[in-house]
Every structure is written in structure tokens, then in C-alpha cells.
Design a protein around this motif. Structure first.
Motif, PDB file in Angstrom:
ATOM      1  N   HIS A 682     -14.439   0.013  11.021  1.00 21.44           N
ATOM      2  CA  HIS A 682     -15.007  -0.784   9.131  1.00 21.44           C
ATOM      3  C   HIS A 682     -14.677  -0.695   8.569  1.00 21.44           C
ATOM      4  O   HIS A 682     -14.665  -1.326   6.866  1.00 21.44           O
ATOM      5  N   ILE A 683     -13.210   0.721   8.278  1.00 22.52           N
ATOM      6  CA  ILE A 683     -13.083   0.695   7.476  1.00 22.52           C
ATOM      7  C   ILE A 683     -11.555   0.114   7.072  1.00 22.52           C
ATOM      8  O   ILE A 683     -10.870   0.039   5.923  1.00 22.52           O
ATOM      9  N   HIS A 685      -8.535  -2.460   8.604  1.00 21.33           N
ATOM     10  CA  HIS A 685      -8.494  -3.471   9.703  1.00 21.33           C
ATOM     11  C   HIS A 685      -7.951  -4.263   9.116  1.00 21.33           C
ATOM     12  O   HIS A 685      -7.705  -4.598   7.918  1.00 21.33           O
ATOM     13  N   ILE A 686      -7.109  -5.344  10.062  1.00 18.62           N
ATOM     14  CA  ILE A 686      -5.805  -5.369   9.268  1.00 18.62           C
ATOM     15  C   ILE A 686      -5.822  -6.930   8.441  1.00 18.62           C
ATOM     16  O   ILE A 686      -4.953  -7.478   7.599  1.00 18.62           O
ATOM     17  N   ARG A 687      -7.408  -7.212   8.832  1.00 17.94           N
ATOM     18  CA  ARG A 687      -7.612  -8.236   7.957  1.00 17.94           C
ATOM     19  C   ARG A 687      -8.034  -8.127   6.708  1.00 17.94           C
ATOM     20  O   ARG A 687      -8.278  -8.780   5.709  1.00 17.94           O
ATOM     21  N   HIS A 688      -8.612  -7.119   6.036  1.00 12.18           N
ATOM     22  CA  HIS A 688      -9.158  -6.602   4.942  1.00 12.18           C
ATOM     23  C   HIS A 688      -7.607  -5.898   4.036  1.00 12.18           C
ATOM     24  O   HIS A 688      -7.921  -5.732   2.305  1.00 12.18           O
ATOM     25  N   LEU A 689      -6.135  -6.199   4.319  1.00 13.17           N
ATOM     26  CA  LEU A 689      -5.485  -5.889   3.512  1.00 13.17           C
ATOM     27  C   LEU A 689      -4.915  -7.809   3.071  1.00 13.17           C
ATOM     28  O   LEU A 689      -5.059  -8.701   3.663  1.00 13.17           O
ATOM     29  N   HIS A 690      -4.389  -7.369   2.323  1.00 15.36           N
ATOM     30  CA  HIS A 690      -3.148  -8.432   0.908  1.00 15.36           C
ATOM     31  C   HIS A 690      -1.334  -7.982   1.094  1.00 15.36           C
ATOM     32  O   HIS A 690      -1.703  -6.936   0.661  1.00 15.36           O
ATOM     33  N   LEU A 691      -1.392  -8.700   2.698  1.00 14.08           N
ATOM     34  CA  LEU A 691       0.361  -8.328   2.717  1.00 14.08           C
ATOM     35  C   LEU A 691       1.170  -8.383   1.831  1.00 14.08           C
ATOM     36  O   LEU A 691       2.245  -7.959   2.111  1.00 14.08           O
TER      37      LEU A 691
END
Length: 805
Positions: A682-683, A685-691
Motif C-alpha cells: 500500500h506504500i 507499488h510500482i504503479r505509483h511511480l512516474h518512471l
């Protein structure tokens, strides 16, 4: 009452003429044997301590440590007082010379579980009792190195094993005779002087330590084991290898076994190895005892021989009591004592038979850093991570240079933790190669080659050929600072050389009398992975920076990392870089350190043991870090940070090797980021990152192609409560697998058909692709890929769609 006379025995006359019964009185001072007169000699003052007096736990002498060890600690190691954990452990481990009863003997020989904060002095707490137990054997004429290995210390990493070995060697250099043995010689060093009457027995210097780690040749290690190593420090794998394959390894008389950093041993997967070591030690001891009973051994039996009835004592050291550590304790320890030391300097001694410390699932883990440690975090946008790291390093170095510690020759040391080895190598080469002015400095920019690699003469010849490999680099952006690296993929000799150079005290400048002296930089930076988070005692560490938060271990790993500073009562700083999507980590880790079950910081804050403080991590604005690091007026720091970022990017674009190194570091970082456990997803996660922004922190202007495409939009979150996100991920995964199966089918059809352009086969393929495309949805609505169906039928176009390009 009759009168007592000192004369001969005769009846006493009575007064008044009255006859009384006849009484015979014997003299006390006649017919006695003659006794020799004692020489007149004044009684010595304070010949012994009262047997019922309380121990003075504030000194090593009061804890019962040998005067030889106490004098060595004070004079050679500058250690005057014991720490909290040492005051708790030493009385339990120091074997009394003359136990009063069998119960005290049993109490003294029990196994021990030691739990304490990192940096509290656990190493000396088990080394001192081992040496004191083996030291009396030095007065026996038949004891020498051939007796075999009597104490084994197991460490999880090579660096920690080497550090324990260094401390052990320092202790074993102590004097074997105290200065009180020759009162007429004021300069007595214990080894010189005339033959005088002495109450202390002469001791032989037979106690020798050895180190077994991967990286040295087995032939050399076998030769040392054959000669005899009474005290051995080893990593688990190497020790088990010699127990299984080295017949000359004599461990039948082993009296001590220490498992240091047990929680780290379990994390690294050494459970089966430790079990094998325990079985091998028991088997070797059983064979030795059987050989003595059958008379097949050359050992001395009977009076003055070895005491085979005394069992081996096992010590297990761990900062935490987790489930896997309890399991190991149940296998390795017999009726153990659990010893803890709190921050309030009040050690506690508990019996697990009467407590729940080692019972699985019955204790709430509370693991806190030292109370004097200053903990801070910075929420850093992903694209500013690299320049923010450099700004923080410059700020810490500048503060140290303005203080008196550099003038006093103490130096400034900073440890930076990164997530993976590729990231360590990239940042080390980036800082050493990039410079201002438009061009990179090149590989020779301040880099130094350490010639002392392998100087101990015990390394592998293949590794000794790598002496020319760089250990230290310098950056023009970090003046008067040496930069080192440490991770598990480096050769052993390079790792040890890096630690030795980082831990060294700044040397003086070259003089005319000794022009060959190479001055050591006043400040040092160590870029490392979690391999340096456990057990290493690196002196004078001013600050620890967690550039990448721990991917495993949670709050425990965090405390171990920050525990490299603020050791043994000294101060220090701990900085953590937190991404915009990771702000929930701060209350989460605070709650875990407070011992809250949920670990989310919702429960009322508890006070730290003995200090009355809340466990709080202070937030610092990223703009403040950049402003202090780059200086300037107003927003001038932004322009300077931009110039630094461009300099890093120019270095990456300079050559293919640099670009490949940056892309490899980015990819490895993403893989490490994806390994966060489920309770932290919940803290993290790869989908939360702006690559795309994250790529800037690796001096890349765009994310690598294998991470571009759909993943670049993951920084835009869907509204809360939307269910299409999981459905979309599942549909895309199903679509990719089924289309790949279609590719294999298409290839098989072409291989089986004489005519690769069979219109019937093409028609069936197009129909299959169109039917699978209906599974791809976005927000609950059919999504068009924008690709013509006839282009999809082509193999190359279809593969691009599957790969997200």
C-alpha cells in the motif's frame, strides 16, 4: 565456687575446718608441645573482597573480569566502563573459579540468548568471557594449539566476520603476566625482568584466532586448521564445508559456540546450514568421547586430563526476537537465559521457562534506535532525487568542516544505503567521473588504486591480480572527500580494502622526511547495500542516508541501518529519502518502532524506554536541503542544481558503457522496488511511480524502452474506489499470454504448411486476434489500440503490441 589454681593437681583445703569433696583441677598451660614462633609480619591490607558485598557493575573489575583483561582494555583499547548489555551479560557468562554448589555451576553453564540495541557492545560481551574461560589453560604444560578449536563464532557476512576477528586479535595481544607479579620492577611489561618470586603462574601464548570466509584458498585454510586454531571466526557456509570435508579439523573439545546476528543469519537463508553445523559438532564430539573411552585416543585421561563431562555453551545474539529466530533458539539453545538491556541502562535477566520471550507468537516486537539519534526524512520528487542526494552530502560535509572534529583529525564519514549492487556501482562511477564544465572528468578523476589489497597474504591469487582495481574515487563536486563502495558482488579483497580505507583516520600530509605518505581525505562516503547494515562497527560515522528505503525487513532493517551511527552513546544523524507516493511510510515505521500491532501509527504514541521521548522522525523540506547544499540567494540553488543534473546526464551520454550502466541500474532498482512484501504494497507499488521522473534520478533523459509505454502513465492514479485498475491489469496479462500463444500457433502453421501465405490460415489468425482484443478494456469501456487488424497479423507489429511499445 571452687578456686581455680594454675599449680599442680592437689586437693584444695577448705576454710572453717569443714571437709569438702576432693577436687582435682588440671592446668591449661602445662605439658603442652613446643610451637615454633611465627615471624613478625604485618597483615596485608584488603587481602580479599567481602564474599557478601554487592558487585560494582560500573567497572569491569566489579563484574568479575580478569585483571589481565581489565588492564588491556584500559591501556590498549581505551575502554574504561562496560556498556549496559555488557553489565548484564558478563556476570551470566563468566564462569566462577570455585562455585559454591552444584546449582551455581549449572547456572553458570547455561546457554544464553542476548538481545540488545545495535551498537551496544555485544561483541565484547561474548569475546571477553570466552577468553577468560580459556586463559587458565595457558598455565597447563600439555596445552598448545594442537588441542584443536575450543570456540567458534559464526557471523552472517564476511565483513562482520573480519571485524570480529580484528577485535579478537587485539584482545589476544594482552600481557600474560600482570605488573603486580614483580613489584620491584616499575617498568615490568609482563614478559621481561629478573626471575623473582611470583604468585601468578607462567602462561604460554597459545591462544590464536583464525578467520574462515569465502575468498581464501581451502588449501591455506586446511593448513592453519591442521596446525590448530583455538578460537575461530567464520561464515556459516565455509565452516560447514570444512566440517564435512576437512578431517584434520579438530572440534571435539569445542566449549563455546556463538551465533552472532541470528536474525540476519535467518534472513540470508542459513537455517539448514546452521542445523548442519550443530549436527556436525555433536557428531565430532561424540566420536572423540568414544575414542577416549575405547582407549584409541592419544588424549590424556584421568587426573589432569580433559574434562569431557563439561558441555558446550551456545550463545545466540540477535537484535530482534522474531518467529524464525525463536525457531533457531529452540534448536540451538538448551534451557537458555534471555538477557536484555534497555536504554535506561537497567539490564534485565529473564528465564524463558518462566517468560514468553522465546515462545512463538506471544511477544510484541518493539525494536527502537538509540535515543540520542536524530532521525529525519525528506519527501523528494523523483526527478530531484539525484541532485538532492548530492546537496545533502555537500551540506553534511560542509557542516563537519566548519566544526572542530576535522581540526581534531577525526574526519567526517557518511554511509549511503542503496537498493541493489548495480545502483551502487552506477553512483560510485557517476560521482567519480562526472564534473562541471561541459565534459566529464574521465575515469582518472581523482581515482586512486589501492595497492594494499591482499596485503595479508591470505587471498586467492586470482583475486590478488585485481590489485589495480579502484577502491577509492573523488569528485570535484565533493571536495576533499573520498568515495568508496561496498556490496556482495565485489571480490573479498576489494570489500575488505574499502572497509579498511573508509574506517581509517585521516592521515597527515606528506612531509620531507616521508614523502611517500599519501594523505587520506578528511571526509569519506560509503555507497553500499544492506550488506553493511548488520554488526559492522564503523567508527566516527556522522550520518546515515537511506537513499533507497529497505525493500525487506521493514522497521527492523531500518533500525539496523541507522544503527551504524550514534553507537555506544555517541550522537549521529539518520536521513531517509521518501518519494511523494511513499509518505505513508513515516507513520508506518514509527508505529512499528513503538511496537504497535498495526504499525500504522494510529495508536497513542508510547514513550521510548528510559528517555520519555516519542519515537518521531522529523520532516525536512527538500528546498531547505537543496538551498544548504548548493547555496546562492533566493532561487539560485535551482539553477545550480539544474547544472549539476545536466553534468550527470552528459556523463551518461558520453559513452555506451556509461549509458548501459545507468540503464542497468534503473532496471535493477525497479526489480528491487517490486520485492517489497505484501504488507507494504500500500506504500511501495510500482504503479505509483512516474518512471520518466525516476529515470532522471539515474541521469537518464528517458526511461529505458522496456519500462516505457503503458507504465509511464502509472503516476496518474485513478479515482479511489475504481475497480477497473485490477481488471485492466488482469485483462492485459491474459491478452499478452494468449496473443503470445497465437504467435506460436502462427509459426507452427507456417512451418507445417508448404505455402506460408495460405489465405485460410491468415483468416483464422485474424479472427483469433480480433476475438482476443475484446478482452482489453479501459475504465469499463472497450479500448481501441489504434492499430489496423492487418498490421496486427504481422509478427513484428504484434510483438510490439505485446511488449507495450
Amino acid at each position: 565456687m571452687p578456686h581455680l589454681s594454675s599449680g599442680q593437681d592437689h586437693p584444695q583445703p577448705s576454710s572453717g575446718g569443714t571437709n569438702r569433696p576432693h577436687q582435682v583441677i588440671s592446668s591449661l598451660f602445662t605439658s603442652n608441645p613446643k610451637l615454633a614462633q611465627p615471624h613478625a609480619k604485618p597483615l596485608p591490607k584488603a587481602t580479599s573482597k567481602p564474599s557478601n558485598a554487592p558487585l560494582d557493575s560500573s567497572t569491569f573489575s566489579g563484574l568479575g573480569l580478569s585483571p589481565l583483561l581489565v588492564a588491556h582494555l584500559e591501556s590498549k583499547m581505551n575502554i574504561l566502563k562496560p556498556t549496559s548489555i555488557q553489565r548484564a551479560v558478563l556476570p551470566a557468562l563468566l564462569t566462577p573459579s570455585f562455585p559454591s554448589d552444584s546449582e551455581s555451576t549449572t547456572q553458570a553453564l547455561r546457554d544464553v540468548f542476548i538481545q540488545s540495541q545495535t551498537g551496544s557492545g555485544k561483541t565484547l560481551s561474548f569475546l571477553l568471557p570466552i577468553i577468560q574461560d580459556l586463559l587458565p589453560l595457558s598455565s597447563l604444560s600439555w596445552i598448545d594449539r594442537s588441542v584443536g578449536t575450543l570456540a567458534i563464532i559464526i557471523a552472517p557476512t564476511r565483513e562482520l566476520a573480519k571485524q570480529i576477528s580484528d577485535v579478537l586479535e587485539t584482545l589476544l595481544k594482552m600481557r600474560l603476566r600482570s605488573s603486580e607479579s614483580n613489584p620491584n620492577d616499575d617498568d615490568n611489561d609482563g614478559d621481561q625482568g629478573q626471575d623473582t618470586v611470583s604468585t601468578t603462574p607462567r602462561m604460554t601464548r597459545w591462544l590464536v584466532s583464525g578467520l574462515l570466509t569465502g575468498g581464501s584458498t581451502r588449501t591455506h585454510e586446511k593448513a592453519r586448521l591442521r596446525k590448530g586454531l583455538p578460537i575461530l571466526v567464520s561464515t556459516p557456509g565455509r565452516l560447514l564445508d570444512h566440517l564435512q570435508h576437512t578431517s584434520s579439523f579438530n572440534v571435539g573439545k569445542c566449549r563455546w559456540l556463538v551465533l552472532d546476528e541470528a536474525d540476519r543469519l535467518m534472513e540470508l537463508g542459513f537455517e539448514e546450514t546452521i542445523t548442519g553445523i550443530l549436527r556436525a559438532l555433536e557428531g565430532r564430539r561424540g566420536l572423540a568421547v568414544q575414542a577416549v573411552k575405547e582407549g584409541k585416543s592419544t588424549e590424556v585421561v584421568g587426573m589432569g586430563g580433559w574434562n569431557w563431562e563439561e558441555r558446550r555453551r551456545t550463545i545466540l545474539c540477535s537484535a530482534t526476537i522474531r518467529e524464525d529466530v525463536r525457531k533457531l533458539a529452540g534448536v540451538a539453545l538448551v534451557d537458555p537465559l534471555v538477557i536484555k538491556a534497555t536504554e535506561s541502562d537497567s539490564p534485565t535477566l529473564a528465564n524463558p521457562s518462566a517468560s514468553s520471550d522465546l515462545v512463538p507468537g506471544t511477544s510484541t516486537e518493539k525494536f527502537t534506535p538509540p535515543s540520542q539519534l536524530s532521525q529525519k526524512f525528506v519527501v523528494v520528487p523523483l526527478k530531484l532525487r539525484l541532485v538532492a542526494l548530492l546537496a545533502l552530502l555537500r551540506s553534511l560535509i560542509s557542516q563537519a568542516q566548519s566544526q572542530s572534529q576535522l581540526r581534531a583529525g577525526r574526519g567526517c564519514k557518511v554511509i549511503v544505503f542503496l537498493s541493489c549492487t548495480d545502483s551502487v556501482d552506477f553512483h560510485w562511477k557517476l560521482f567519480g567521473g562526472a564534473g562541471m564544465g561541459g565534459d566529464a572528468e574521465g575515469d582518472d578523476a581523482g581515482a586512486q588504486s589501492k595497492g594494499e589489497v591482499g596485503e595479508e597474504g591470505e587471498g586467492d591469487p586470482k583475486e590478488e591480480e585485481e590489485v589495480g582495481e579502484k577502491v577509492e574515487v573523488k569528485s570535484p563536486l565533493l571536495p576533499d572527500t573520498s568515495i568508496f563502495r561496498l556490496h556482495g558482488s565485489l571480490p573479498l579483497q576489494i570489500r575488505l580494502a574499502s572497509l579498511r580505507a573508509f574506517s581509517s583516520v585521516p592521515s597527515s600530509k606528506p612531509s620531507k622526511s616521508n614523502p611517500k605518505v599519501t594523505p587520506t581525505s578528511a571526509c569519506s562516503i560509503l555507497l553500499c547495500t544492506s550488506v553493511a547494515s548488520r554488526g559492522l562497527d564503523l567508527p566516527l560515522v556522522r550520518a546515515v542516508i537511506q537513499y533507497d528505503l529497505p525493500t525487506e525487513g521493514g522497521a527492523t532493517e531500518y533500525v539496523h541501518r541507522v544503527g551504524r551511527t550514534a553507537r555506544v552513546g555517541k550522537g549521529g544523524e539518520a536521513w531517509s529519502f521518501v518519494g511523494p507516493s511513499e509518505e505513508g511510510w513515516v507513520p508506518w515505521v514509527e508505529g512499528r518502532m513503538r511496537g504497535e500491532a498495526g504499525g500504522m501509527g494510529n495508536a497513542p504514541a508510547e514513550k521510548a524506554d528510559g528517555e520519555g521521548k516519542e519515537i518521531k522522525i522529523e520532516g525536512v523540506d527538500v528546498e531547505k536541503v537543496l538551498r544548504e547544499g548548493f547555496g546562492g540567494k533566493g532561487k539560485e540553488y535551482e539553477e545550480r542544481a539544474t547544472e549539476v543534473q545536466l553534468a550527470f546526464e552528459r556523463w551518461v551520454l558520453k559513452g555506451k558503457e556509461n549509458a548501459e550502466l545507468a540503464r542497468k541500474a534503473f532496471t535493477s532498482h525497479m526489480r528491487a522496488y517490486a520485492t517489497h512484501p505484501s504488507d507494504e504494497k500500500h506504500i511501495f507499488h510500482i504503479r505509483h511511480l512516474h518512471l520518466g521522473h525516476l529515470a532522471k534520478s539515474f541521469a537518464l533523459r528517458d526511461a529505458p524502452s522496456n519500462f516505457s509505454g503503458n507504465h509511464n502513465n502509472k503516476g496518474k492514479k485513478l479515482p479511489s474506489g475504481t475497480k477497473s485498475k485490477s481488471h485492466l491489469s488482469q485483462s492485459k496479462s491474459q491478452f499478452s499470454s494468449k496473443v503470445k500463444a497465437g504467435l506460436r500457433t502462427r509459426k507452427k502453421v507456417r512451418d507445417d504448411s508448404d505455402d506460408s501465405g495460405d489465405p485460410e490460415a491468415e483468416r483464422r489468425m485474424k479472427a483469433a486476434v480480433r476475438s482476443q482484443g475484446r478482452l482489453l478494456k479501459k475504465g469499463g469501456v472497450m479500448m481501441s489500440s489504434g492499430t489496423d487488424e492487418f498490421q496486427i497479423a504481422g509478427g513484428s507489429a504484434l510483438e510490439k503490441l505485446v511488449n507495450g511499445r
